[in-house]
Design an enzyme around this catalytic site. Structure first.
Site, PDB file in Angstrom:
ATOM      1  N   GLU B 265      19.381   4.728  -3.543  1.00  0.00           N
ATOM      2  CA  GLU B 265      20.265   4.521  -2.397  1.00  0.00           C
ATOM      3  C   GLU B 265      19.347   4.170  -1.245  1.00  0.00           C
ATOM      4  OE1 GLU B 265      21.394   5.245   0.892  1.00  0.00           O
ATOM      5  OE2 GLU B 265      22.219   7.235   0.446  1.00  0.00           O
ATOM      6  N   CYS B 302      22.577   7.710   6.283  1.00  0.00           N
ATOM      7  CA  CYS B 302      22.725   6.468   5.525  1.00  0.00           C
ATOM      8  C   CYS B 302      23.979   5.725   5.946  1.00  0.00           C
ATOM      9  CB  CYS B 302      22.847   6.766   4.028  1.00  0.00           C
ATOM     10  SG  CYS B 302      21.655   7.939   3.412  1.00  0.00           S
TER      11      CYS B 302
END
Lengths: 529, 529
Positions: B265, B302
């Site tokens: 990720e 994120c």
């Protein structure tokens, strides 16, 4: 309908302008008309552009429309009649009965995916409803479904001109998932590919789908395939073929600015373990079954039993003698292409000259070109553990028997194996403990484990796994045969606090598609039976 | 319990002998004791050997034992008490309430995976029973279950010292799937990692599991991580961090003789679309919500909203003015590490000097080191479409507002975006048609779509998707948050014609685990409620 030698870019039949490939009847080495000129880079681009243009529309077709499309493809393939059977026979050297059966399998596969599409479980709908009063923070409404990855490039395989080719398992599962498909036809059966490709294109038209849902390209070298996998609009790749071909496509896919998954089914020698009690009790029957599986279809199956592992001793010697005797009596068979025949000859030639293996038997010679003779070799476990060349796949009817000193050496050989599509155990009641001890190793090594059967013959059903650890495939998390193959072409999307008016049907309040959702952690019962 | 600076290789606390890394309190730039010496290649090898030795045993633990293990880890983390909270605060500069909340989330996550393990749906059991009378060939009995891939390497993230670190989502989902885990601790919070690592190791011991189920390694450079991903016994990788770090691990994984999946990720700027009616009706409220989401946790998420897209005009101008005013009043916040602060400064500096963007507002300066000031920039759609640098992630509280001429230009900007973790839509009833027209693009671009919310805040539940197309992640087919994360670490195995005595419990006749199997194409009802 005459064969035209043309590609299909959507609904348009278009001639390529690059080097042509031409099918060869492997039984005669005679070329078959017409030649198939290769596509240009621009034509690859056009097919991908059409696929991309079709994607957003096709992926939101209803389950019923998409299932009906798959069934229409099956109807159109059946409507090709004997023309298809005869062309496939000429291009492959495979007998009529085999091609007939493969057509049935291909159409059944399309209809099985239609059933899977309608059932809708692949949408994997998950709903976690809002909890506005939760402390310390409220929980939003969250809903997940699977959406298709995007246009898929499919590379037809040489050895299943129907079931693993233009409308084979990769195409069927990608279309089922909602992905447009651009097929790169296999050069060994371009006429069969054209016939089936036209059938698919007719189904696209009959179902009033956007034309870009399906295109069919030809190309004699690697140019078309490489351009196809490198195209930014292609989002996944299905391939069945050689290890070198699969790895080359994986490299192209990884080198893209946006890498994509490649599902390459490549190389497997499908070990068969003969346990002591079974070998003792029925060595002759095992030899009969083994040689039948080994030589079926000239051994040109991904699941061909290329490795037999057993403990040395009189029972193995009896099995070896019986198997060798049957191999010696096996008639030669026409192989699929001159190239495959030459590779087979090179592979068995290398094993014959390998000092660590010995030739046990060679089948009968044939008449005419491309006649593959069955080969049986033997070696010792120590040699197998020491020499990687003994694990190389020889595509065709060749197998190596590995004699082991004891159960521990059988385990060492199993641990030493590369990843496989299948592993087979022949056992009797008295072998259960020894077999059970080997299972953890085999589960790590193979996608399908069989007891007292033979690996050739891959059922199209829900539970099938035609896959396995590298190099059997490039991705062990999936299968290329069976309904779970649809999962390869999907990704999850979550919708948070969406008003019903914006939600896709699968996620709407009231569950209009009657799916068995995972609702607040509980699986729903079906609302209608 | 004092911190030792030692790694955990199974149950053994072992000192590394390579260059040490030491945590720094980012609020003071003072180093925190003790130093953490990096592991050697031999120690990586030892951890992987233990993990491999544990795999066959751990993967066949019962659902109850495995679920209990996850719950025991949660208990042991809670038992660390305030010691853990204080160390995590010191190592990250994050406030007490945030760390408290994150501990709760981490333990809830472990317990949620325990529930998922017990429910057993992840086994995806499919049974196609034998049809001995079928023509032309009988059908064998075929049964499929999912098995774990093997030992998993987990790389802790800097920004969630608990929830995405040693016992975070990657570790919890891999352990749930039946995979041993070797963690490479993030160098920014080694003490927190040691505390949590010991808690996991105590849970391993309490549950009498093989010690190799969990190891924890340190390393200051890339040596340990590279050796870990290259180790043949590691079969998958979980990573949360930078694009360059994730891509480096992908390359190592692809270059192995047997490539393995990397779930990285990496990079997302999380576009927020403000539709006209919503912007007109509540621009001030939107500005307030936006700046709160942007500056939360110093923007170190994120899912931080780094891009705002709207149609130009007076309503957007009012939103911009209100957002700029709020950003100007935003206090500076301590960032996680000096390195992250420096990267943030470099990123906002580059945007400030970018001729195609202009600075709208800068937050208040702080006192002391590593004080990140919020930044707001603006540009025009044409510039965004022309200049790739405007899409680069700046990790921290920085966002870019893109003004578009019309709905078509909004669509162009959306199509031009790289893959994202999230995309957010702010809309009113009158915006529904325009939003609906944009949805196909957003579904292709992002893993989670939100209406009238903000992307920060990622719920751990069944329906969550924390994933998305490249470069948001290296694999859009999965999620790293939520119970579907367990699916990343599994592969299917099919058992053909197995006697009941050799079948795993999940596949036995009589369905002893009471799973809802897919039986002959039909989903079974649960036998017990």
């Amino acid at each position: 309908m005459n064969l035209t030698g043309k590609m299909l870019i959507g609904q348009q039949a278009v001639a390529g302008s690059r080097e042509a490939s031409q099918a060869i009847d492997p039984a005669t080495d005679e070329p078959l008309q017409p030649p198939y000129a290769g596509g240009t880079i621009e034509q690859v681009d056009q097919a991908c552009a059409l696929a991309w243009a079709a994607f957003d529309s096709y992926r939101e077709t209803s389950l019923e429309v998409r299932a009906g499309f798959l069934e229409t493809i099956a109807e159109e393939i059946e409507a090709l009649g004997e023309r298809l059977i005869e062309r496939a026979m000429a291009e492959t050297g495979l007998p009529r009965q085999r091609i007939h059966g493969e057509r049935g399998r291909t159409c059944q596969q399309l209809r099985t995916f239609a059933r899977t599409v309608r059932a809708g479980e692949w949408l994997d709908v998950r709903v976690d409803r809002a909890q506005p009063a939760r402390q310390p923070l409220p929980r939003p409404d969250l809903r997940q479904r699977q959406v298709p990855l995007g246009p898929v490039a499919v590379f037809g395989a040489s050895n299943f001109p129907l079931a693993f080719s233009v409308a084979g398992g990769d195409t069927a599962s990608a279309l089922a998932a909602g992905c447009p498909v651009v097929v790169k036809a296999h050069g060994a059966h371009p006429g069969t590919s054209e016939l089936v490709g036209r059938a698919v294109a007719r189904a696209v038209a009959r179902c009033a789908l956007p034309e870009g849902v399906f295109s069919l390209l030809y190309g004699s070298g690697r140019e078309v395939g490489t351009a196809l996998v490198a195209d930014p609009r292609i989002r996944a790749v299905g391939f069945t073929g050689s290890r070198s071909g699969g790895l080359a496509l994986c490299q192209v896919a990884q080198a893209r600015p946006e890498p994509i998954p490649v599902y390459a089914e490549m190389s497997s020698i499908n070990p068969v373990f003969l346990f002591p009690a079974a070998l003792q009790a029925r060595g002759e029957a095992l030899a009969q079954g083994f040689v039948a599986s080994l030589t079926q279809g000239a051994g040109q199956f991904c699941t061909n039993p290329g490795l037999v592992i057993a403990r040395q001793g009189p029972a193995l010697e009896r099995f070896v003698a019986a198997a060798a005797e049957r191999v010696q009596r096996s008639p030669a068979q026409t192989m699929l292409t001159p190239g495959i025949f030459q590779a087979f000859e090179a592979g068995v030639g290398a094993l014959a000259e390998q000092p660590l293996a010995r030739t046990l038997a060679t089948g009968l010679p044939g008449e005419g070109p491309n006649q593959g003779q069955a080969h049986l070799f033997a070696t010792q476990a120590q040699a197998f553990l020491a020499e990687p060349a003994l694990q190389a796949e020889v595509f065709g009817a060749a197998s190596l028997i590995v004699a082991c000193a004891d159960a521990e050496q059988v385990r060492q050989v199993a641990e030493h194996m590369e990843g496989q599509l299948t592993a087979t155990l022949h056992l009797d009641e008295a072998d259960l403990d020894e077999a059970r001890a080997l299972l953890p190793t085999l589960e790590r090594k193979a996608g399908r484990l069989l007891v007292n059967g033979w690996p050739t013959g891959v059922e199209v059903c829900d539970a099938m796994v035609h896959g396995g650890p590298f190099p059997a495939t490039s991705d062990p998390r999936t299968t290329s045969v069976g309904t779970a193959a649809i999962l390869r072409f999907l990704r999850p999307v979550c919708y948070q606090d969406f008003p019903d008016a914006l939600l896709p049907a699968a996620l709407r309040h009231g569950n209009p598609l009657q799916l068995r959702r995972l609702l607040d952690g509980q699986r729903e019962a079906r609302q209608h039976a």
